[in-house]
Design an enzyme around this catalytic site. Structure first.
Site, PDB file in Angstrom:
ATOM      1  N   HIS A 133       0.846  -1.206   0.000  1.00 24.34           N
ATOM      2  CA  HIS A 133       0.000   0.000   0.000  1.00 24.34           C
ATOM      3  C   HIS A 133       0.885   1.260   0.000  1.00 24.34           C
ATOM      4  CE1 HIS A 133      -3.107  -2.647   2.270  1.00 24.34           C
ATOM      5  NE2 HIS A 133      -3.570  -2.466   1.045  1.00 24.34           N
TER       6      HIS A 133
ATOM      7  N   LYS B 224     -18.048  -6.028   8.426  1.00 25.46           N
ATOM      8  CA  LYS B 224     -16.885  -6.913   8.345  1.00 25.46           C
ATOM      9  C   LYS B 224     -16.044  -6.784   9.616  1.00 25.46           C
ATOM     10  CE  LYS B 224     -13.128  -7.425   5.046  1.00 25.46           C
ATOM     11  NZ  LYS B 224     -12.602  -6.851   3.808  1.00 25.46           N
TER      12      LYS B 224
ATOM     13  N   ARG C 297      -1.962  -5.783  -8.280  1.00 25.11           N
ATOM     14  CA  ARG C 297      -0.849  -6.703  -7.977  1.00 25.11           C
ATOM     15  C   ARG C 297      -0.679  -7.736  -9.072  1.00 25.11           C
ATOM     16  NH1 ARG C 297      -3.204  -8.057  -2.186  1.00 25.11           N
ATOM     17  NH2 ARG C 297      -4.980  -8.070  -3.598  1.00 25.11           N
TER      18      ARG C 297
ATOM     19  N   SER D  36      -3.036  -7.634   3.136  1.00 21.60           N
ATOM     20  CA  SER D  36      -3.257  -7.475   4.572  1.00 21.60           C
ATOM     21  C   SER D  36      -3.580  -8.830   5.197  1.00 21.60           C
ATOM     22  CB  SER D  36      -4.419  -6.503   4.825  1.00 21.60           C
ATOM     23  OG  SER D  36      -4.107  -5.231   4.314  1.00 21.60           O
TER      24      SER D  36
HETATM   25  O1  PNS Z   1      -9.017  -2.762   0.697  1.00 18.53           O
HETATM   26  P1  PNS Z   1     -10.300  -3.217   0.071  1.00 18.53           P
HETATM   27  O2  PNS Z   1     -11.175  -3.871   1.099  1.00 18.53           O
HETATM   28  O3  PNS Z   1     -10.067  -4.056  -1.145  1.00 18.53           O
HETATM   29  O4  PNS Z   1     -11.061  -1.889  -0.428  1.00 18.53           O
HETATM   30  C1  PNS Z   1     -12.286  -1.968  -1.101  1.00 18.53           C
HETATM   31  C2  PNS Z   1     -12.942  -0.578  -1.155  1.00 18.53           C
HETATM   32  C3  PNS Z   1     -13.050   0.019   0.229  1.00 18.53           C
HETATM   33  C4  PNS Z   1     -12.100   0.329  -2.027  1.00 18.53           C
HETATM   34  C5  PNS Z   1     -14.347  -0.765  -1.801  1.00 18.53           C
HETATM   35  O5  PNS Z   1     -14.996  -1.842  -1.191  1.00 18.53           O
HETATM   36  C6  PNS Z   1     -15.212   0.472  -1.681  1.00 18.53           C
HETATM   37  O6  PNS Z   1     -14.980   1.471  -2.330  1.00 18.53           O
HETATM   38  N1  PNS Z   1     -16.215   0.366  -0.796  1.00 18.53           N
HETATM   39  C7  PNS Z   1     -17.123   1.460  -0.520  1.00 18.53           C
HETATM   40  C8  PNS Z   1     -18.533   1.163  -1.038  1.00 18.53           C
HETATM   41  C9  PNS Z   1     -18.641   1.528  -2.496  1.00 18.53           C
HETATM   42  O7  PNS Z   1     -18.398   2.627  -2.930  1.00 18.53           O
HETATM   43  N2  PNS Z   1     -19.010   0.504  -3.290  1.00 18.53           N
HETATM   44  C10 PNS Z   1     -19.136   0.692  -4.721  1.00 18.53           C
HETATM   45  C11 PNS Z   1     -17.850   0.332  -5.436  1.00 18.53           C
HETATM   46  S1  PNS Z   1     -17.594  -1.406  -5.242  1.00 18.53           S
END
Ligand code: PNS
Length: 162
Positions: free
Chosen positions: A17, A41, A90, A127
């Protein structure tokens, strides 16, 4: 690019990150790391802990700050006038999900996503894998910032890996 956001759960932040934040800080004048408040979660680190670890990990990057968001990322973008997301890729296995999110965010609010290719030395890193190694007492130095490595040690010393 004037401003950009790097969203995620960051439970916890890894050196992969930080590599993406560093490269984003070269691409945009101002970068915000937006940490998702996910009430459904279970996370190892609390929101405050994740923010503190991120803040310590990007202290050397003057144009990078940390914020939190709940709900849709595009709503945070709208509220802050940010039109660009920067994310790391990645491997090909990341692509399907990331493309879907990028297309959805563009459809919802014309928020654009730019992908940076993760440094190959971190391409296996996540993570989850870091938590797994630390839970069983493995050495995560070099995979995460020092503050995270200390925090993982403290966390699993108190929970005993449970
Ligand atoms: O580190 P992660 O868990 O892969 O991050 C995922 C994240 C937080 C970027 C994604 O789940 C997100 O943007 N969640 C907020 C809800 C949202 O906007 N959803 C629509 C796009 S999937």
């Amino acid at each position: 690019m004037r401003s950009a956001v790097c969203p995620g759960s960051f439970d916890p932040v890894t050196n992969g990150h930080v590599d993406v934040f560093t490269r984003a800080s070269d691409m945009a004048d101002q970068v915000t790391i937006a940490v998702l408040v996910n009430r459904t979660k279970q996370s190892l680190f609390s929101l405050d802990e994740r923010v503190a670890l991120l803040t310590a990990s990007v202290a050397h990057l003057p144009n990078v700050t940390v914020d939190v968001f709940e709900g849709l990322l595009v709503e945070w973008c709208r509220a802050h006038g940010v039109k660009h997301v920067i994310k790391g890729l990645r491997a090909v296995s990341d692509f399907d999900y990331e493309l879907q999110m990028a297309q959805l965010n563009f459809r919802l609010a014309e928020v654009e996503t730019a992908f940076v290719s993760t440094n190959p030395k971190y391409s296996f890193l996540s993570s989850s894998i870091v938590k797994e190694v630390a839970r069983y007492g493995g050495d995560v130095s070099g995979l995460v910032p020092d503050a995270v490595s200390d925090a993982l040690r403290a966390k699993f010393a108190t929970t005993g890996g449970a």
